[in-house]
Enzyme design. Structure first.
Site, PDB file in Angstrom:
ATOM      1  N   ASP A 177       2.050  11.183   7.411  1.00 42.52           N
ATOM      2  CA  ASP A 177       2.765  11.976   6.386  1.00 42.52           C
ATOM      3  C   ASP A 177       2.192  13.372   6.120  1.00 42.52           C
ATOM      4  O   ASP A 177       2.088  13.790   4.948  1.00 42.52           O
ATOM      5  CB  ASP A 177       2.815  11.193   5.058  1.00 42.52           C
ATOM      6  CG  ASP A 177       3.553   9.876   5.180  1.00 42.52           C
ATOM      7  OD1 ASP A 177       4.038   9.560   6.277  1.00 42.52           O
ATOM      8  OD2 ASP A 177       3.642   9.139   4.168  1.00 42.52           O
TER       9      ASP A 177
ATOM     10  N   LYS B  16       9.870   6.745   7.831  1.00 44.02           N
ATOM     11  CA  LYS B  16       9.702   5.509   7.056  1.00 44.02           C
ATOM     12  C   LYS B  16      10.130   5.752   5.608  1.00 44.02           C
ATOM     13  O   LYS B  16       9.952   6.846   5.076  1.00 44.02           O
ATOM     14  CB  LYS B  16       8.235   5.060   7.105  1.00 44.02           C
ATOM     15  CG  LYS B  16       7.257   6.051   6.480  1.00 44.02           C
ATOM     16  CD  LYS B  16       5.821   5.647   6.749  1.00 44.02           C
ATOM     17  CE  LYS B  16       4.813   6.590   6.147  1.00 44.02           C
ATOM     18  NZ  LYS B  16       4.726   6.561   4.685  1.00 44.02           N
TER      19      LYS B  16
ATOM     20  N   CYS C 164      -0.357   5.979   1.307  1.00 39.75           N
ATOM     21  CA  CYS C 164       0.278   5.657   2.591  1.00 39.75           C
ATOM     22  C   CYS C 164      -0.722   5.346   3.695  1.00 39.75           C
ATOM     23  O   CYS C 164      -0.443   4.551   4.587  1.00 39.75           O
ATOM     24  CB  CYS C 164       1.203   6.788   2.997  1.00 39.75           C
ATOM     25  SG  CYS C 164       2.601   6.924   1.861  1.00 39.75           S
TER      26      CYS C 164
HETATM   27  N1  TIU Z   1       2.238   9.772   1.952  1.00 37.24           N
HETATM   28  C1  TIU Z   1       1.882   9.340   0.746  1.00 37.24           C
HETATM   29  O1  TIU Z   1       0.751   9.006   0.472  1.00 37.24           O
HETATM   30  N2  TIU Z   1       2.893   9.323  -0.216  1.00 37.24           N
HETATM   31  C2  TIU Z   1       2.666   9.336  -1.541  1.00 37.24           C
HETATM   32  O2  TIU Z   1       3.569   9.152  -2.336  1.00 37.24           O
HETATM   33  N3  TIU Z   1       1.391   9.562  -1.904  1.00 37.24           N
HETATM   34  C3  TIU Z   1       0.856   9.603  -3.156  1.00 37.24           C
HETATM   35  O3  TIU Z   1      -0.350   9.697  -3.270  1.00 37.24           O
HETATM   36  N4  TIU Z   1       1.671   9.539  -4.193  1.00 37.24           N
END
Ligand code: TIU
Length: 238
Positions: free
Chosen positions: A27, A139, A172
């Site tokens: 991400d 995802k 994530c």
């Molecule tokens: N990629 C990921 O970690 N998505 C989140 O929503 N992270 C947060 O720390 N909120």
């Protein structure tokens, strides 16, 4: 290729076979990392720490690719009609929205609709963009295995070992490591390639999130995997 890499890690050295190891970048999206993105507009986040790992990730991606090794990328996001967005995600954000926060998945920001597939903000930052031959997994959840083809694609590439980086450590990245471990993949998080909002002091942030997340991975002789603090590795026949 029969060589293995070895990196110092906790709970002990991580040895991984060159021919069946992939780098999994979680991400590294504009919405999570850049000003005016989804996360920047939420009150509990502080982008400073997450921005600090972009250059580490860029450098590591370059060295990894120079070795000709596979990279898999993930992106968290949803269909334009949000039909794949669980209500828990929307309800929680709408509640936070009631006072100071103005980002809810699907709302419009300067980089497009937040966390919606196809929008500029949903895509990876330039420094960590995917090469045309690399796999990008979209995802809807925090984990990269749930409701995706990641497992099948890793098997198709003959991958047994993963090196993992990206954002955020406790969210994530950790969810994905736990999913991968259950599916039989050996995992190693690289400490210099993962980080968390507010690691440097975001509103309401618990500075133990990152350290605890990392400790839980390697605790009990590697309950979920390994954690390495180095960016360099040594190739040898192990
Ligand atoms: N990629 C990921 O970690 N998505 C989140 O929503 N992270 C947060 O720390 N909120």
């Amino acid at each position: 290729r029969t060589e293995s890499f070895k990196i110092p890690a906790k709970p002990y050295n991580y040895v991984f076979p060159v021919g069946s190891t992939a780098l999994l970048m979680i991400d590294m999206q504009r919405d999570f990392l850049l000003p005016y993105g989804f996360s920047d507009l939420r009150p509990e986040t502080d982008l400073e720490a997450v921005q600090d790992i972009i250059s580490n990730c860029e450098r590591f991606l370059k060295s990894w690719r120079l070795l000709g090794l596979p990279v898999f990328h993930t992106r968290e996001g949803h269909l334009p009609d949000l039909s794949d967005c669980p209500s828990s995600k929307l309800v929680r954000q709408a509640a936070a929205d009631s006072d100071e926060c103005s980002s809810v998945i699907g709302d419009c920001g300067v980089m497009g609709r937040f966390l919606v597939r196809g929008e500029h903000g949903h895509d990876l930052v330039d420094e960590c963009s995917a090469k045309p031959w690399e796999v990008v997994i979209d995802k809807a959840g925090k984990g990269a295995f749930w409701n995706t083809t990641l497992h099948e694609q890793l098997l198709a590439w003959g991958i047994t070992h993963l090196i993992i980086g990206g954002v955020t450590t406790e969210c994530c990245v950790t969810t994905t490591v736990r999913e991968a471990n259950d599916r039989g993949f050996e995992c190693c998080k690289l400490q210099t390639l993962v980080t968390s909002y507010g690691e440097y002091g975001g509103a309401g942030y618990n500075s133990a999130f990152k350290t605890s997340s990392l400790e839980m991975i390697h605790w009990s002789q590697g309950l979920f995997g390994f954690v390495a603090s180095t960016l360099s590795f040594r190739i040898g026949v192990v």
